[in-house]
Motif scaffolding. Structure first.
Motif, PDB file in Angstrom:
ATOM      1  N   ASP A  29      79.075  62.255 -83.039  1.00 40.74           N
ATOM      2  CA  ASP A  29      78.647  60.941 -83.504  1.00 40.74           C
ATOM      3  C   ASP A  29      77.134  60.965 -83.662  1.00 40.74           C
ATOM      4  N   THR A  30      76.676  61.294 -84.865  1.00 40.67           N
ATOM      5  CA  THR A  30      75.237  61.428 -85.094  1.00 40.67           C
ATOM      6  C   THR A  30      74.493  60.104 -84.938  1.00 40.67           C
ATOM      7  N   VAL A  65      71.383  66.517 -88.016  1.00 33.09           N
ATOM      8  CA  VAL A  65      72.477  67.475 -88.006  1.00 33.09           C
ATOM      9  C   VAL A  65      72.753  67.857 -89.452  1.00 33.09           C
ATOM     10  N   LEU A  66      72.655  69.149 -89.754  1.00 30.95           N
ATOM     11  CA  LEU A  66      72.875  69.642 -91.108  1.00 30.95           C
ATOM     12  C   LEU A  66      74.352  69.949 -91.329  1.00 30.95           C
ATOM     13  N   ARG A  67      74.761  70.017 -92.575  1.00 30.40           N
ATOM     14  CA  ARG A  67      76.167  70.242 -92.923  1.00 30.40           C
ATOM     15  C   ARG A  67      76.748  71.503 -92.287  1.00 30.40           C
ATOM     16  N   GLU A  68      75.959  72.549 -92.211  1.00 32.47           N
ATOM     17  CA  GLU A  68      76.441  73.822 -91.675  1.00 32.47           C
ATOM     18  C   GLU A  68      76.580  73.794 -90.160  1.00 32.47           C
ATOM     19  N   GLY A  69      76.192  72.699 -89.517  1.00 32.82           N
ATOM     20  CA  GLY A  69      76.233  72.613 -88.068  1.00 32.82           C
ATOM     21  C   GLY A  69      74.916  72.991 -87.425  1.00 32.82           C
ATOM     22  N   ASP A  70      73.976  73.494 -88.235  1.00 33.08           N
ATOM     23  CA  ASP A  70      72.649  73.781 -87.715  1.00 33.08           C
ATOM     24  C   ASP A  70      71.940  72.461 -87.421  1.00 33.08           C
ATOM     25  N   LEU A  71      70.895  72.546 -86.656  1.00 30.94           N
ATOM     26  CA  LEU A  71      70.126  71.364 -86.306  1.00 30.94           C
ATOM     27  C   LEU A  71      68.708  71.493 -86.824  1.00 30.94           C
ATOM     28  N   LYS A  72      68.241  70.464 -87.478  1.00 32.63           N
ATOM     29  CA  LYS A  72      66.849  70.427 -87.930  1.00 32.63           C
ATOM     30  C   LYS A  72      66.104  69.495 -86.983  1.00 32.63           C
ATOM     31  N   VAL A  73      65.095  70.043 -86.331  1.00 27.96           N
ATOM     32  CA  VAL A  73      64.315  69.266 -85.374  1.00 27.96           C
ATOM     33  C   VAL A  73      62.882  69.205 -85.855  1.00 27.96           C
TER      34      VAL A  73
END
Length: 181
Positions: A29-30, A65-73
């Motif tokens: 839940d973003t 939260v990026l589509r690929e499941g990676d996280l952009k911080v």
């Protein structure tokens, strides 16, 4: 100071994994975990941190939260040289609640405690030049936390062998934010 900047992202990323596990089959839940966080307190055994800890102020971080499941911080870190902005992508390690980055040295981070909504306590280990450094951080959605959460952070820090001299509650600041261009 560099240890503080480089480790901030990993610590926050672990919060995302913990929240995903708390939500179970419902998924991530973003609306609860994405967005803005304040770094309220630190504890570290890094010599650089210990020398500069009285100069540090509250930093800010934002998670996407990026589509690929990676996280952009994204970070906004107040320094004597001005507001430093950083943006990084982080990956899961495969261990629940743990993330990894190789930027600036091998770093891992894991959630120690969180309610998944208002605060998170994160433990970070960083290996660089053959030396392992540790840091515990308190993240909050607001610039202030309750005395109960502050006491919890200090208790967890002592359990991780940090002394009172290694623990710092960071003063708030207004000069450095993620909202600035």
């Amino acid at each position: 100071m560099r240890t503080v900047r480089l480790s901030l992202g990993l610590a926050l990323l672990c919060l995302l994994r913990a929240e995903a596990e708390n939500l179970g089959a419902a998924g991530l839940d973003t609306s609860k975990i994405a967005g803005k966080w304040h770094i309220i307190a630190l504890a570290s055994d890094s010599e650089g941190y210990l020398q500069k800890k009285d100069e540090l102020k509250m930093a800010m971080a934002s998670i996407a939260v990026l589509r690929e499941g990676d996280l952009k911080v994204s970070f906004a870190i107040p320094t004597p040289e001005g507001c430093k902005k950083r943006e990084s992508i982080y990956k899961e390690t495969g261990v629940p609640g743990e993330y990894y980055s190789s930027e600036g040295g091998k770093k891992t981070a894991r959630v120690v405690d969180t309610d998944g909504k208002t605060y998170a306590v994160i433990f970070v280990s960083r290996v660089k030049d053959g030396k392992t450094l540790h840091m515990l951080r308190l993240y909050s959605r607001t610039q202030q936390v309750s005395p109960k959460i502050t006491a919890l952070f200090k208790k967890l820090a002592r359990e991780k062998s940090f002394t009172d001299e290694m623990i710092t509650m960071l003063p708030s600041q207004e000069e450095c934010s993620l909202d600035e261009a």
